[in-house]
Design an enzyme around this catalytic site. Structure first.
Site, short mmCIF file in Angstrom:
data_model
loop_
_atom_site.label_atom_id
_atom_site.label_comp_id
_atom_site.label_asym_id
_atom_site.label_seq_id
_atom_site.Cartn_x
_atom_site.Cartn_y
_atom_site.Cartn_z
N HIS A 19 -27.01 -3.50 19.68
CA HIS A 19 -26.21 -2.77 18.68
C HIS A 19 -25.91 -1.36 19.19
O HIS A 19 -26.55 -0.89 20.13
CB HIS A 19 -26.97 -2.67 17.35
CG HIS A 19 -28.20 -1.82 17.46
ND1 HIS A 19 -29.40 -2.30 17.97
CD2 HIS A 19 -28.42 -0.51 17.17
CE1 HIS A 19 -30.30 -1.32 17.97
NE2 HIS A 19 -29.72 -0.23 17.51
N HIS B 100 -24.07 4.47 22.65
CA HIS B 100 -24.61 3.67 23.75
C HIS B 100 -25.30 2.44 23.16
O HIS B 100 -25.54 2.38 21.95
CB HIS B 100 -25.63 4.49 24.57
CG HIS B 100 -26.85 4.86 23.77
ND1 HIS B 100 -26.88 5.97 22.95
CD2 HIS B 100 -28.04 4.24 23.62
CE1 HIS B 100 -28.05 6.02 22.33
NE2 HIS B 100 -28.78 4.97 22.73
#
EC number: 3.1.4.58
Length: 197
Positions: free
Chosen positions: A120, A37
């Site tokens: 990220h 995620h």
């Protein structure tokens, strides 16, 4: 008490591309593919009524869906690397969504995140990671890029304290408006303002 954060989910095809980056790094604890995620805002452990307030406030976000591309790899921790990640190509829509969520959280009294938002997807956590091993891993995979995908919603996730993160549970989800709907909504809003003059 679960730990809460807002996030973007990574669709299956992009997650499969990320999974090809697994391996080749001693001491790495690889994140399970289904737990990939992109964290938008870490909230932390909060009381139930605060979680409800946050969810109610997030309900008012009205942003367009957008394209996102995962590209590049990196590490957090410098001389003591503790995580490796896949990066995200610059996206004004992503930055705007994250900024709005952050402002909502601060208005509700949550402390500001001291770290600058750095989009990220964490690939692995490192214990006693060697800077040389990490540098070699990154240089061998530096040209990583996945096909772009459309982000159609953001979610409120929870996690329990566990080794390596996860399992993550989607507690609530909010759709991002398809561009054609968003542009027609803006058009009707400007028409309404013209009519009212």
């Amino acid at each position: 008490m679960p730990r809460l954060f807002t996030a973007l989910e990574i669709p299956r095809d992009a997650a499969l591309s990320l999974s090809l980056l697994r391996g080749g790094l001693p001491g790495a604890r690889w994140i399970d593919v289904e737990n990939y995620h992109l964290t938008l805002r870490f909230i932390g452990d909060v009381e139930g009524h605060v979680a409800d307030e946050i969810a109610n406030a997030l309900d008012r976000i009205d942003r367009p869906s957008f394209q996102m591309t995962l590209s590049g790899v990196g590490a957090f921790g410098g001389k003591k690397p503790h995580a490796v990640w896949a990066g995200v190509s610059a996206s004004p829509d992503l930055t705007a969504l994250q900024g709005e969520i952050d402002r909502i959280c601060q208005r509700l009294g949550l402390p500001a995140d001291p770290r600058k938002f750095s989009p990220h997807v964490t690939l692995a956590r490192l214990r006693n990671g060697s800077p040389l091993d990490v540098a070699q891993y990154l240089s061998a995979r530096g040209n990583f890029a996945a096909l772009p995908f459309r982000v159609g919603r953001f979610v409120l996730m929870s996690s329990r304290d566990s080794v390596g993160g996860g399992p993550y549970i989607v507690e609530e989800a909010w759709p991002l408006v398809a561009e054609t709907l968003a542009s027609s909504r803006f058009a009707s809003a400007s028409d309404a303002s013209r009519i009212m003059r």
